[in-house]
Design a protein around this motif. Structure first.
Motif, PDB file in Angstrom:
ATOM      1  N   GLN A  94       9.549 -31.040  70.861  1.00 43.62           N
ATOM      2  CA  GLN A  94       8.822 -32.289  71.078  1.00 43.62           C
ATOM      3  C   GLN A  94       7.343 -31.962  71.190  1.00 43.62           C
ATOM      4  O   GLN A  94       6.935 -31.146  72.033  1.00 43.62           O
ATOM      5  CB  GLN A  94       9.289 -32.980  72.361  1.00 43.62           C
ATOM      6  CG  GLN A  94       8.565 -34.270  72.697  1.00 43.62           C
ATOM      7  CD  GLN A  94       9.013 -35.448  71.863  1.00 43.62           C
ATOM      8  OE1 GLN A  94      10.144 -35.461  71.376  1.00 43.62           O
ATOM      9  NE2 GLN A  94       8.140 -36.441  71.678  1.00 43.62           N
ATOM     10  N   LEU A  95       6.514 -32.572  70.333  1.00 44.86           N
ATOM     11  CA  LEU A  95       5.078 -32.300  70.318  1.00 44.86           C
ATOM     12  C   LEU A  95       4.292 -33.589  70.528  1.00 44.86           C
ATOM     13  O   LEU A  95       4.743 -34.682  70.159  1.00 44.86           O
ATOM     14  CB  LEU A  95       4.668 -31.657  68.986  1.00 44.86           C
ATOM     15  CG  LEU A  95       5.365 -30.341  68.631  1.00 44.86           C
ATOM     16  CD1 LEU A  95       4.880 -29.849  67.270  1.00 44.86           C
ATOM     17  CD2 LEU A  95       5.140 -29.276  69.699  1.00 44.86           C
ATOM     18  N   THR A  96       3.094 -33.432  71.095  1.00 47.77           N
ATOM     19  CA  THR A  96       2.216 -34.566  71.379  1.00 47.77           C
ATOM     20  C   THR A  96       1.033 -34.557  70.431  1.00 47.77           C
ATOM     21  O   THR A  96       0.437 -33.500  70.173  1.00 47.77           O
ATOM     22  CB  THR A  96       1.707 -34.497  72.833  1.00 47.77           C
ATOM     23  OG1 THR A  96       2.833 -34.479  73.717  1.00 47.77           O
ATOM     24  CG2 THR A  96       0.836 -35.704  73.168  1.00 47.77           C
ATOM     25  N   ALA A  97       0.674 -35.722  69.895  1.00 43.73           N
ATOM     26  CA  ALA A  97      -0.435 -35.823  68.949  1.00 43.73           C
ATOM     27  C   ALA A  97      -1.732 -35.332  69.581  1.00 43.73           C
ATOM     28  O   ALA A  97      -1.962 -35.478  70.783  1.00 43.73           O
ATOM     29  CB  ALA A  97      -0.593 -37.262  68.475  1.00 43.73           C
ATOM     30  N   GLY A  98      -2.590 -34.735  68.739  1.00 42.73           N
ATOM     31  CA  GLY A  98      -3.899 -34.289  69.192  1.00 42.73           C
ATOM     32  C   GLY A  98      -4.168 -32.849  68.823  1.00 42.73           C
ATOM     33  O   GLY A  98      -3.338 -32.173  68.214  1.00 42.73           O
ATOM     34  N   ARG A  99      -5.355 -32.381  69.183  1.00 44.58           N
ATOM     35  CA  ARG A  99      -5.744 -30.998  68.925  1.00 44.58           C
ATOM     36  C   ARG A  99      -5.341 -30.135  70.118  1.00 44.58           C
ATOM     37  O   ARG A  99      -5.632 -30.472  71.267  1.00 44.58           O
ATOM     38  CB  ARG A  99      -7.244 -30.899  68.675  1.00 44.58           C
ATOM     39  CG  ARG A  99      -7.712 -29.501  68.309  1.00 44.58           C
ATOM     40  CD  ARG A  99      -9.156 -29.498  67.847  1.00 44.58           C
ATOM     41  NE  ARG A  99      -9.318 -30.242  66.614  1.00 44.58           N
ATOM     42  CZ  ARG A  99     -10.423 -30.243  65.870  1.00 44.58           C
ATOM     43  NH1 ARG A  99     -11.467 -29.514  66.238  1.00 44.58           N
ATOM     44  NH2 ARG A  99     -10.494 -30.963  64.775  1.00 44.58           N
ATOM     45  N   HIS A 100      -4.698 -29.015  69.818  1.00 46.45           N
ATOM     46  CA  HIS A 100      -4.180 -28.145  70.868  1.00 46.45           C
ATOM     47  C   HIS A 100      -4.358 -26.688  70.470  1.00 46.45           C
ATOM     48  O   HIS A 100      -4.578 -26.368  69.308  1.00 46.45           O
ATOM     49  CB  HIS A 100      -2.684 -28.396  71.100  1.00 46.45           C
ATOM     50  CG  HIS A 100      -2.313 -29.827  71.297  1.00 46.45           C
ATOM     51  ND1 HIS A 100      -2.511 -30.494  72.487  1.00 46.45           N
ATOM     52  CD2 HIS A 100      -1.743 -30.731  70.444  1.00 46.45           C
ATOM     53  CE1 HIS A 100      -2.078 -31.734  72.371  1.00 46.45           C
ATOM     54  NE2 HIS A 100      -1.610 -31.909  71.136  1.00 46.45           N
ATOM     55  N   VAL A 101      -4.221 -25.802  71.458  1.00 44.34           N
ATOM     56  CA  VAL A 101      -4.097 -24.373  71.192  1.00 44.34           C
ATOM     57  C   VAL A 101      -2.625 -24.009  71.371  1.00 44.34           C
ATOM     58  O   VAL A 101      -2.070 -24.142  72.470  1.00 44.34           O
ATOM     59  CB  VAL A 101      -4.986 -23.535  72.117  1.00 44.34           C
ATOM     60  CG1 VAL A 101      -4.722 -22.041  71.889  1.00 44.34           C
ATOM     61  CG2 VAL A 101      -6.455 -23.834  71.865  1.00 44.34           C
TER      62      VAL A 101
ATOM     63  N   ASP B 206      -2.716 -16.884  69.248  1.00 48.60           N
ATOM     64  CA  ASP B 206      -3.160 -18.273  69.406  1.00 48.60           C
ATOM     65  C   ASP B 206      -3.480 -18.911  68.058  1.00 48.60           C
ATOM     66  O   ASP B 206      -4.043 -18.246  67.168  1.00 48.60           O
ATOM     67  CB  ASP B 206      -4.410 -18.343  70.279  1.00 48.60           C
ATOM     68  CG  ASP B 206      -4.090 -18.448  71.768  1.00 48.60           C
ATOM     69  OD1 ASP B 206      -2.888 -18.551  72.103  1.00 48.60           O
ATOM     70  OD2 ASP B 206      -5.030 -18.432  72.582  1.00 48.60           O
ATOM     71  N   TYR B 207      -3.175 -20.200  67.935  1.00 46.63           N
ATOM     72  CA  TYR B 207      -3.481 -20.982  66.731  1.00 46.63           C
ATOM     73  C   TYR B 207      -3.997 -22.352  67.173  1.00 46.63           C
ATOM     74  O   TYR B 207      -3.336 -23.034  67.970  1.00 46.63           O
ATOM     75  CB  TYR B 207      -2.230 -21.181  65.860  1.00 46.63           C
ATOM     76  CG  TYR B 207      -1.553 -19.894  65.476  1.00 46.63           C
ATOM     77  CD1 TYR B 207      -1.823 -19.279  64.254  1.00 46.63           C
ATOM     78  CD2 TYR B 207      -0.640 -19.281  66.339  1.00 46.63           C
ATOM     79  CE1 TYR B 207      -1.202 -18.092  63.901  1.00 46.63           C
ATOM     80  CE2 TYR B 207      -0.029 -18.086  65.999  1.00 46.63           C
ATOM     81  CZ  TYR B 207      -0.311 -17.495  64.790  1.00 46.63           C
ATOM     82  OH  TYR B 207       0.294 -16.321  64.452  1.00 46.63           O
ATOM     83  N   THR B 208      -5.168 -22.742  66.680  1.00 47.79           N
ATOM     84  CA  THR B 208      -5.642 -24.100  66.925  1.00 47.79           C
ATOM     85  C   THR B 208      -4.958 -25.031  65.939  1.00 47.79           C
ATOM     86  O   THR B 208      -5.022 -24.812  64.724  1.00 47.79           O
ATOM     87  CB  THR B 208      -7.160 -24.193  66.771  1.00 47.79           C
ATOM     88  OG1 THR B 208      -7.788 -23.304  67.697  1.00 47.79           O
ATOM     89  CG2 THR B 208      -7.653 -25.612  67.044  1.00 47.79           C
ATOM     90  N   VAL B 209      -4.287 -26.051  66.456  1.00 45.67           N
ATOM     91  CA  VAL B 209      -3.487 -26.939  65.617  1.00 45.67           C
ATOM     92  C   VAL B 209      -3.895 -28.386  65.843  1.00 45.67           C
ATOM     93  O   VAL B 209      -4.444 -28.737  66.900  1.00 45.67           O
ATOM     94  CB  VAL B 209      -1.976 -26.775  65.879  1.00 45.67           C
ATOM     95  CG1 VAL B 209      -1.533 -25.346  65.578  1.00 45.67           C
ATOM     96  CG2 VAL B 209      -1.620 -27.148  67.315  1.00 45.67           C
ATOM     97  N   GLU B 210      -3.610 -29.210  64.856  1.00 43.57           N
ATOM     98  CA  GLU B 210      -3.788 -30.658  64.951  1.00 43.57           C
ATOM     99  C   GLU B 210      -2.429 -31.297  64.710  1.00 43.57           C
ATOM    100  O   GLU B 210      -1.919 -31.309  63.588  1.00 43.57           O
ATOM    101  CB  GLU B 210      -4.797 -31.140  63.915  1.00 43.57           C
ATOM    102  CG  GLU B 210      -5.134 -32.619  64.002  1.00 43.57           C
ATOM    103  CD  GLU B 210      -6.138 -32.935  65.098  1.00 43.57           C
ATOM    104  OE1 GLU B 210      -6.081 -34.061  65.631  1.00 43.57           O
ATOM    105  OE2 GLU B 210      -6.959 -32.058  65.429  1.00 43.57           O
ATOM    106  N   VAL B 211      -1.817 -31.785  65.785  1.00 40.09           N
ATOM    107  CA  VAL B 211      -0.535 -32.486  65.669  1.00 40.09           C
ATOM    108  C   VAL B 211      -0.848 -33.940  65.331  1.00 40.09           C
ATOM    109  O   VAL B 211      -1.529 -34.625  66.097  1.00 40.09           O
ATOM    110  CB  VAL B 211       0.280 -32.388  66.968  1.00 40.09           C
ATOM    111  CG1 VAL B 211       1.604 -33.128  66.816  1.00 40.09           C
ATOM    112  CG2 VAL B 211       0.518 -30.928  67.334  1.00 40.09           C
ATOM    113  N   THR B 212      -0.370 -34.400  64.178  1.00 47.48           N
ATOM    114  CA  THR B 212      -0.788 -35.721  63.691  1.00 47.48           C
ATOM    115  C   THR B 212      -0.004 -36.874  64.309  1.00 47.48           C
ATOM    116  O   THR B 212      -0.488 -37.995  64.329  1.00 47.48           O
ATOM    117  CB  THR B 212      -0.670 -35.792  62.166  1.00 47.48           C
ATOM    118  OG1 THR B 212       0.635 -35.378  61.782  1.00 47.48           O
ATOM    119  CG2 THR B 212      -1.682 -34.870  61.510  1.00 47.48           C
TER     120      THR B 212
END
Length: 533
Positions: free
Chosen positions: A354-361, A295-301
């Motif tokens: 395809q990625l959605t903006a926001g903080r995700h795991v 798992d990685y906590t990410v911030e998609v801008t």
């Protein structure tokens, strides 16, 4: 020393103990029907470390100090120590291991808990300089600074009541972990049972044996049910994810690994994920097994399409992975991985997601494991690099010499990325994965088209490595110097990186950022922009 026998304490017992701490009063004498307390200073003819050792009730604290290499510090420096007794450590370790048993995890002790967690715990009990109780008598007490990281603590002295006499009893210090906030109801507090023990190198105050602070956060950190970012902040996308930078939280929480220990042992040895060095430099996750995950906590801008590149090595065909975001498969992320000729022979494979903006795991799931993994790289497709975010410096603008970059020669000395162009790019040969710009020359520069999402001030962090102290650079936006010259320190090596911090004010919209090398002598990896607020 700590009793290492496995004991089961009910969690409710731990909570009850934390709510029912009994103050132990010492140093009082009876006189005409009431206690007249005098705070007499005890003196010890030796160092603070020697005092703690002589008392035979701080052995666990000293074991932790020795492991953190603070022994000489307490023997030579001037510090105020709020000493937790063996009872505090024993209670914490036993309750921690009760939870670990419930969670199916191996037990841990002072000599095996992750170094950084022990460091965070112990360093709060050691205060820079000496402060006697009398300087903590102010109405609001006294702000104190822990030995590392300038971490804020607090001390407040008061007299307790005795036989109906308000403030007629012994003096105690309430020692608090402020947690970096001004609201006292959020502080974690502990009370002393003995104060102002004078040694040749400082002062010692003894904490009550059942105190909670320090340990109140330590236990959930060692037994988390929710994973958290490895380096405190989420990893930005677009950007690089070194596979060894998976979340904190342990097995079955931040990752699933079927081995009993870290078989590579080259990084994060307390975790079970198997990490070793890669032949091309840097780190890799190896000994993979089908069904494991990270798992990685990410911030998609920004929401949109991204080119996702995985760097891996494999001894056979048919390796397969896919990504999940918050438990849902990422469309386009399923990758079939051809053999590369060996686990230490690496190649890149790229797909579009395809990625959605926001903080995700973000979860990397091993559908069929016969590979070693180096890093993931996400690049925004046909769009400027977003700010806030990380600017990976190898991804300068297209156009070639004099347009996307200027380099003093036509050779790519590193030859690891964009090999036909003159910018010298090598692998980043330590944790974090990805690439870095090397062989820098005075007057060279790279351009980056960026999209600033909001006008405001941004904390800015530039990752550099150097063996000297002459390197200098600055950042420009649309031709305007926004940082002034920034000096590169000697970090101990071109691949031993250090972050240079500054702040810049940026306006919303599309701009061209230029990284300008004022004087050579350093390597540089990335520039990260985080909003000030």
């Amino acid at each position: 020393m700590i009793n290492k026998k496995k004991k089961r304490f009910a969690l409710s017992g731990w909570l009850v103990l934390s709510a029912c701490i009994t103050l132990l009063y010492a140093g009082c004498k009876k006189d005409s029907g009431y206690y007249g307390y005098q705070n007499q200073r005890k003196e010890f003819d030796g160092t603070t470390y020697d005092f703690l050792k002589s008392e035979h009730q701080y052995d666990s604290f000293l074991l932790a100090i020795d492991r953190l290499k603070l022994t000489d510090t307490l023997r030579n420096g001037l510090y105020t120590v709020f000493a937790p007794t063996d009872a505090s450590f024993k209670q914490a370790i036993e309750n921690m291991n009760t939870l670990r048993t419930i969670q199916g995890r191996a037990h841990m002790y002072i000599n095996t808990v992750p170094y950084e967690q022990l460091d965070s715990l112990v360093c709060r009990y050691i205060i820079r300089d000496t402060f006697s109780s009398r300087v903590m008598t102010l109405q609001d007490g006294l702000g104190l600074t822990a030995i590392k990281y300038s971490y804020p603590m607090h001390g407040k002295f008061k007299r307790t009541d005795a036989e109906g006499h308000v403030e007629g009893g012994p003096g105690v210090i309430t020692f608090s972990d402020t947690k970096g906030v001004i609201y006292t109801n959020r502080w974690s507090k502990a009370t002393t049972v003995a104060i102002d023990v004078v040694t040749k190198t400082g002062l010692v105050n003894v904490l009550e044996k059942d105190h909670m602070f320090g340990f109140d956060e330590f236990i959930p950190r060692m037994n988390p049910t929710v994973s958290s970012p490895w380096n405190d902040f989420p990893l930005y996308i677009p950007g690089i994810i070194g596979m060894e930078q998976f979340n904190r939280g342990g097995n079955k929480v931040a990752y699933l690994d079927f081995s009993l220990n870290n078989q590579g042992g080259q990084y994060r040895p307390a975790d079970q994920v198997d990490i070793t060095t890669a032949g091309e430099g840097g780190l890799k996750v190896g000994w993979t097994e089908t069904g494991e995950w990270l798992d990685y906590t990410v911030e998609v801008t920004e929401t949109g399409e991204y080119d996702m590149t995985l760097r891996y090595g494999s001894g056979g065909d048919d390796g397969r992975i896919h990504l999940e975001m918050n438990g849902r498969p990422v469309i386009g992320s399923a990758i079939l991985m051809p053999g590369t000729g060996g686990y230490d022979s690496f190649r890149d494979i790229t797909t579009t997601v395809q990625l959605t903006a926001g903080r995700h795991v973000l979860k990397v799931y091993y559908d069929f494991a016969n590979f070693d993994l180096r890093f993931l790289k996400f690049v925004r497709k046909n769009a400027p690099m977003p700010i806030p975010g990380v600017i990976t410096l190898e991804d300068y603008d297209p156009g070639g010499e004099g347009v996307g970059y200027h380099d003093n020669n036509t050779r790519n000395e590193g030859n690891k990325y964009r090999q036909s162009e003159g910018v010298d790019i090598d692998f980043a040969k330590n944790e974090g994965g990805g690439y870095q710009i090397g062989w820098t020359g005075t007057g060279e520069w790279m351009n980056y088209t960026v999209n600033v999402k909001q006008t405001g001030t941004y904390n800015t962090f530039i990752l550099v490595g150097s063996e000297g102290v002459n390197g200098r650079f600055h950042l420009e936006f649309d031709g305007v110097d926004v940082t002034g010259p920034l000096k590169v320190p000697n970090t101990g090596g071109y691949h031993k990186r250090q972050s240079i911090a500054t702040s810049v004010y940026l306006t919303k919209g599309t701009h061209v950022m230029r990284f300008f090398i004022d004087h050579d002598g350093f390597d540089v990896k990335s520039v990260t922009f985080r909003p000030l607020n």
